[in-house]
Design a protein around this motif. Structure first.
Motif, PDB file in Angstrom:
ATOM      1  N   ASP A  42       0.843  -1.198   0.000  1.00 18.83           N
ATOM      2  CA  ASP A  42       0.000   0.000   0.000  1.00 18.83           C
ATOM      3  C   ASP A  42       0.881   1.252   0.000  1.00 18.83           C
ATOM      4  O   ASP A  42       1.846   1.339   0.774  1.00 18.83           O
ATOM      5  N   LYS A  43       0.548   2.180  -0.867  1.00 18.77           N
ATOM      6  CA  LYS A  43       1.278   3.463  -0.946  1.00 18.77           C
ATOM      7  C   LYS A  43       2.769   3.245  -1.213  1.00 18.77           C
ATOM      8  O   LYS A  43       3.637   3.731  -0.485  1.00 18.77           O
ATOM      9  N   ASP A  93      -6.699   1.250  -7.303  1.00 21.27           N
ATOM     10  CA  ASP A  93      -6.331   2.653  -7.070  1.00 21.27           C
ATOM     11  C   ASP A  93      -4.833   2.859  -7.283  1.00 21.27           C
ATOM     12  O   ASP A  93      -4.153   3.539  -6.500  1.00 21.27           O
ATOM     13  N   THR A  94      -4.330   2.254  -8.338  1.00 18.96           N
ATOM     14  CA  THR A  94      -2.894   2.236  -8.613  1.00 18.96           C
ATOM     15  C   THR A  94      -2.649   2.609 -10.075  1.00 18.96           C
ATOM     16  O   THR A  94      -3.397   2.188 -10.960  1.00 18.96           O
ATOM     17  N   THR A  95      -1.590   3.391 -10.333  1.00 21.39           N
ATOM     18  CA  THR A  95      -1.279   3.822 -11.698  1.00 21.39           C
ATOM     19  C   THR A  95       0.223   3.731 -11.960  1.00 21.39           C
ATOM     20  O   THR A  95       1.038   3.751 -11.036  1.00 21.39           O
ATOM     21  N   ASN A 140      -3.142   1.872  -3.947  1.00 24.35           N
ATOM     22  CA  ASN A 140      -2.726   3.280  -3.793  1.00 24.35           C
ATOM     23  C   ASN A 140      -1.251   3.499  -4.111  1.00 24.35           C
ATOM     24  O   ASN A 140      -0.550   4.221  -3.402  1.00 24.35           O
ATOM     25  N   SER A 141      -0.775   2.866  -5.150  1.00 20.88           N
ATOM     26  CA  SER A 141       0.645   2.956  -5.488  1.00 20.88           C
ATOM     27  C   SER A 141       0.836   3.608  -6.861  1.00 20.88           C
ATOM     28  O   SER A 141      -0.081   3.647  -7.687  1.00 20.88           O
ATOM     29  N   LYS A 142       2.055   4.109  -7.102  1.00 14.83           N
ATOM     30  CA  LYS A 142       2.312   4.847  -8.337  1.00 14.83           C
ATOM     31  C   LYS A 142       3.801   4.781  -8.676  1.00 14.83           C
ATOM     32  O   LYS A 142       4.655   4.793  -7.793  1.00 14.83           O
ATOM     33  N   ASP A 143       4.072   4.712  -9.980  1.00 13.75           N
ATOM     34  CA  ASP A 143       5.460   4.741 -10.476  1.00 13.75           C
ATOM     35  C   ASP A 143       6.330   3.690  -9.793  1.00 13.75           C
ATOM     36  O   ASP A 143       7.464   3.969  -9.364  1.00 13.75           O
ATOM     37  N   LYS A 184     -10.173  -4.483 -23.440  1.00 13.41           N
ATOM     38  CA  LYS A 184      -9.122  -3.489 -23.579  1.00 13.41           C
ATOM     39  C   LYS A 184      -8.179  -3.578 -22.384  1.00 13.41           C
ATOM     40  O   LYS A 184      -8.607  -3.814 -21.260  1.00 13.41           O
ATOM     41  N   HIS A 185      -6.885  -3.370 -22.657  1.00  9.99           N
ATOM     42  CA  HIS A 185      -5.878  -3.455 -21.600  1.00  9.99           C
ATOM     43  C   HIS A 185      -5.969  -2.246 -20.675  1.00  9.99           C
ATOM     44  O   HIS A 185      -6.162  -1.118 -21.120  1.00  9.99           O
ATOM     45  N   SER A 186      -5.820  -2.488 -19.382  1.00  6.17           N
ATOM     46  CA  SER A 186      -5.830  -1.394 -18.417  1.00  6.17           C
ATOM     47  C   SER A 186      -4.651  -0.457 -18.672  1.00  6.17           C
ATOM     48  O   SER A 186      -3.519  -0.908 -18.873  1.00  6.17           O
ATOM     49  N   PRO A 187      -4.886   0.858 -18.633  1.00  2.00           N
ATOM     50  CA  PRO A 187      -3.790   1.815 -18.811  1.00  2.00           C
ATOM     51  C   PRO A 187      -2.953   2.002 -17.547  1.00  2.00           C
ATOM     52  O   PRO A 187      -1.969   2.741 -17.563  1.00  2.00           O
ATOM     53  N   ASN A 188      -3.350   1.338 -16.459  1.00  2.00           N
ATOM     54  CA  ASN A 188      -2.695   1.573 -15.168  1.00  2.00           C
ATOM     55  C   ASN A 188      -1.462   0.707 -14.929  1.00  2.00           C
ATOM     56  O   ASN A 188      -0.712   0.954 -13.988  1.00  2.00           O
TER      57      ASN A 188
END
Length: 353
Positions: free
Chosen positions: A254-255, A290-292, A272-275, A335-339
């Motif tokens: 998480d995060k 909730d992740t990109t 909740n994670s990113k990059d 369609k593939h998720s963009p995340n």
């Protein structure tokens, strides 16, 4: 008078095929009929065929959805009924009880994932919500009956300066235990690190064997965990690198921001994670929510006792779903998720220090 038009194939002669049009029971060569009339007739046939195909598809989808709902709800109810008996299980058998019931829930999750291509989006979302509630119920009951030992951080006396800091914390209403302190956690059932910055951290295989490992509030740290813990809980990472040996249970992340995680586990859930980058070995479909901007590559950390740890963990090395990710925020199965995506091979780290 209405004109009945029917286009039929004539006999094939040599290498040439001609068509005829049936008008009111009479065959007339196609080249003698206005092109517009023939085209409208062919378009009508195409529409009829398309409507027929659409009705068949809708029938298949509805039958699949009905069967899925019946099967899914029956299995979910069975798990919930079994979970309700947890209070009657002997304490010595509770860990096995929860491991078994979690495995059954994971199989139900896999069944729901495999059926997504046959289900409408609202049924997929409903199943995902029910699965989330089910796993939450299992975890809550596990925490109730198998509570983890609470960590109490002791503050060593280091002269008047440390004593003054402790007094100041008490003056502003903080419990000394809650005051942020760099800590290494080693107890009977758990291990890990909290509140660390710019450090190289590690725990031995003996320190994490069959324990829940927790990594929290880490910044610019490298953590190495050779061995086989029972589970790994990660939260609030920034610019970190995490390496862990094979885990027979789950990893909850998480995060995690701008970090790299090299993990082998049965199940991975990322929130909740990113990059972030994941070098992953996972035997079930990983989940993000909730992740990109996360990228995945195969697990590639090597250390001296890796083979032994795989044997002890029971993790199947031949099964790896590292590139099959389920995004709970992306319901379109076509369609593939963009995340999330795959880390290009030329950008993957081949050997770790």
């Amino acid at each position: 008078m209405a004109t009945n038009v029917e286009v039929t194939d004539s006999v094939i002669s040599g290498n040439h095929q001609t068509n005829s049009v049936n008008i009111n029971g009479k065959d007339i060569k196609k080249d003698r009929i206005p092109a517009g009339l023939v085209r409208r007739h062919e378009e009508r046939l195409a529409r009829v065929e398309k409507m027929k195909e659409q009705r068949e598809n809708e029938k298949v989808v509805q039958e699949s959805a009905d069967y899925f709902a019946k099967t899914f709800n029956a299995q979910r109810s069975s798990i919930e009924e079994r979970l309700a008996t947890a209070n009657n299980v002997a304490k010595s058998n509770l860990r096995d009880f929860f491991d078994d019931i979690t495995e059954v829930a994971q199989k139900l999750q896999k069944y729901a994932t495999d059926m997504t291509q046959f289900l409408p989006s609202h049924d997929i979302q409903s199943a995902q919500n029910n699965l989330t509630k089910l796993f939450d119920s299992i975890n809550e009951k596990r925490d109730e009956l198998l509570p983890k030992k609470k960590f109490a951080f002791k503050v060593r006396k280091r002269g008047d300066g440390e004593a003054n800091k402790q007094q100041q914390a008490q003056k502003i209403g903080l419990d000394v235990v809650d005051a942020p302190q760099p800590s290494k956690i080693i107890t009977e059932n758990a291990a890990g690190f909290v509140n660390r910055t710019s450090e190289n951290l590690s725990l031995s295989a003996e320190e994490i064997y069959l324990k829940d490992v927790s990594l929290s509030n880490l910044s610019s740290c490298t953590v190495k965990l050779p061995g086989s813990p029972s589970a790994l809980h990660i939260s609030n990472l920034s610019d970190c690198k995490i390496f862990c040996g094979p885990i027979p249970g789950s990893v909850f992340a998480d995060k995690c921001i701008d970090s790299t995680l090299v993990l082998a586990c049965q199940q991975l859930r990322v929130h909740n994670s990113k990059d972030a980058k994941f070098y992953l070995h996972v035997t079930s479909r990983a989940i993000i929510e909730d992740t990109t901007s996360v990228l995945y590559a195969p697990y590639n950390w090597n250390y001296d006792t890796l083979e032994k740890d795989y044997e002890e963990s029971g993790l199947d090395r031949s099964k790896n779903a590292w590139d099959d990710i389920d995004d709970f925020n992306w319901l379109a199965h076509d369609k593939h998720s963009p995340n999330w995506g795959l880390l290009p091979e030329d950008e993957r780290v081949q050997e770790w220090d």
